[in-house]
Design a protein around this motif. Sequence first.
Motif, PDB file in Angstrom:
ATOM      1  N   LEU A   5       0.834  -1.208   0.000  1.00 14.52           N
ATOM      2  CA  LEU A   5       0.000   0.000   0.000  1.00 14.52           C
ATOM      3  C   LEU A   5       0.867   1.255   0.000  1.00 14.52           C
ATOM      4  O   LEU A   5       0.548   2.243  -0.668  1.00 14.52           O
ATOM      5  N   GLN A   6       1.964   1.232   0.737  1.00 13.83           N
ATOM      6  CA  GLN A   6       2.875   2.377   0.743  1.00 13.83           C
ATOM      7  C   GLN A   6       3.509   2.578  -0.633  1.00 13.83           C
ATOM      8  O   GLN A   6       3.658   3.702  -1.106  1.00 13.83           O
ATOM      9  N   ALA A   7       3.892   1.476  -1.266  1.00 18.00           N
ATOM     10  CA  ALA A   7       4.536   1.579  -2.574  1.00 18.00           C
ATOM     11  C   ALA A   7       3.605   2.193  -3.614  1.00 18.00           C
ATOM     12  O   ALA A   7       4.053   2.891  -4.533  1.00 18.00           O
ATOM     13  N   LEU A   8       2.302   1.943  -3.474  1.00 19.53           N
ATOM     14  CA  LEU A   8       1.339   2.481  -4.433  1.00 19.53           C
ATOM     15  C   LEU A   8       1.251   4.010  -4.384  1.00 19.53           C
ATOM     16  O   LEU A   8       0.778   4.637  -5.341  1.00 19.53           O
ATOM     17  N   VAL A   9       1.684   4.616  -3.270  1.00 16.76           N
ATOM     18  CA  VAL A   9       1.606   6.077  -3.142  1.00 16.76           C
ATOM     19  C   VAL A   9       3.003   6.693  -3.024  1.00 16.76           C
ATOM     20  O   VAL A   9       3.190   7.732  -2.411  1.00 16.76           O
ATOM     21  N   THR A  10       4.004   6.010  -3.587  1.00 14.09           N
ATOM     22  CA  THR A  10       5.355   6.560  -3.667  1.00 14.09           C
ATOM     23  C   THR A  10       5.754   6.679  -5.129  1.00 14.09           C
ATOM     24  O   THR A  10       5.056   6.185  -6.032  1.00 14.09           O
ATOM     25  N   ASP A  11       6.879   7.299  -5.372  1.00 13.95           N
ATOM     26  CA  ASP A  11       7.424   7.406  -6.725  1.00 13.95           C
ATOM     27  C   ASP A  11       8.190   6.133  -7.025  1.00 13.95           C
ATOM     28  O   ASP A  11       9.299   5.912  -6.526  1.00 13.95           O
ATOM     29  N   CYS A  12       7.581   5.261  -7.827  1.00 18.01           N
ATOM     30  CA  CYS A  12       8.171   3.951  -8.127  1.00 18.01           C
ATOM     31  C   CYS A  12       9.110   3.978  -9.323  1.00 18.01           C
ATOM     32  O   CYS A  12       9.592   2.931  -9.766  1.00 18.01           O
TER      33      CYS A  12
END
Length: 548
Positions: free
Chosen positions: A338-345
């Motif tokens: 869930l955190q990765a979905l709202v970070t700059d990947c």
Amino acid sequence: MAGLVSNDTEAQSSGDSSGKRGGWITFPFMIATLLGLSITSFGWVMNLIVFLIEEFNIKSIAAAQISNVANGCLSVVPVVAAILADSFFGNIPIISASAFISLTGILLLTLIASLDYLRPRPCATGSILCQSPSKLQLGVLYAALALVTAGAGGTRYTLASAGANQYEKRKDQGSFFNWYFLTLYAGAITGATAIVYTQDNASWKLGFGICAAANLVSFFVFVSGKRLYKHDKPMGSPFTSLIRVLVAATVKRKAVISSKEEDYHHEAKTSAAMPSKRFRFLNRAALKTKDGSVNNMWRLCSVQEVEDFKAILRLLPLWLAIIFVSTPMVMQTSLMVLQALVTDCGLGTHFKVPAGSLQVIVLISASTFLILNKWLVYPMFQKLTHKPLTPLQKVGVGQVLTILSMAISAIVEAKRLKSVENEHLMSVLWLFPPLVIVGIGEAFQFPGNIELFYGEFPESLRNTATSLTSLVIGISFYLSTALIDLIQRTTEWLPDDINRGRVDNVYWLLVIGGVLNFGYFLACSWFYRYRSNLQGDDNEQDPKDVST
């Protein structure tokens, strides 16, 4: 070969002791089957949260909970499959049936991804009003998930047992286990990278389709080698003797416990002359009486069977401590996605890290330290202390690293929330350090768990003992789901939009729970005494045995 073909059915039911079956000729079939099934199972489960959010419009926290339930089933089903294989059907039929069930499930997932009417309409960009899935759509989805979890869980540990059963020498069995874990990790890494990348950047239909193809090939490979496998005859449930001890002790609860060796029932090869003083109530199960119980298997057990039951009881407190430390680990896995979905990947200008692939960092870290531990860390520890690192010490190191990873995750999440306030996305690379530490912790904890259960469980239950770590993980997924639900109900830390929540507080809560659990684990470990000599000099029971 003709003889083998004509007698295949007989060998399957009675076991082949002729030595014409089994051996290294079966190795390519077992390993190829494992690789295909691993790619399939990890290919869909690693990206399940993203699939539920993007394709079924399911809220993020609910998606994490569904994923936890599916992962829990993946870890609980192997125990059920092992019991069915040992008691009734044998490994080979269970693997064949489970591989086919898995194939049916992944084909259904591919169908869901291909047909629009099996999914709700996509959300409009920026819209908060999204169509929820219908009961039919959810029913088909849950049916597919049930099939793929049952199929994958039914093959994962039975393949390990079936492969090792093909060899007579312990050295060959050890070599197979090494290849087994290497292949399992290879399949997991492939599923978490190539398959997940395909799902995110090409299409879900293609990603699931590749999984279905891998499953189909592995199924045919396994079936094609069936005539070469050594089929072991099911020996009955190993849990029967444990139940008998409990029943016999209860039935004879009014009998007076004797201190004479001749008053207790012994088997020909028993290693225990007298039952120990711990859990003395159970000693009645082996006590001879004058009511004809000698001929009743449910009224009289051997001293060894009583001691085996006690050995399991002694491990229960430690087992609980391992469950409580595994729960934050699996909870962290869901929250990280869930955190990765709202970070700059984005890494560079052309590559974007799929959120579902983050777990590959854990796999790579764990694989690396499994090698380092064996060839560097453990030998160095033994050289410095002149003692090997015990299973409980390995588990303890893993618990400390798990707590440390939670604390770092809390710090990273606090930084991410500040970056949201400043209206810019934090790089996904900040999520890597806690994941690396989780992997290092797993490299200590999971082998330590298996070593503890395998060495301390009765010999008749050692196959089941190796699957207990999987059961621990399964229970942890269910506890994680319940804990997420409790936090949602009692706090505002886990809203559907985690940018408006306080996931960092969740991590700090897990740190506090981890510290308390570690204290409990230390207390249990302090009083625990191993049944066998860890130096390998002998396997006799410790006379100073102290129960927890």
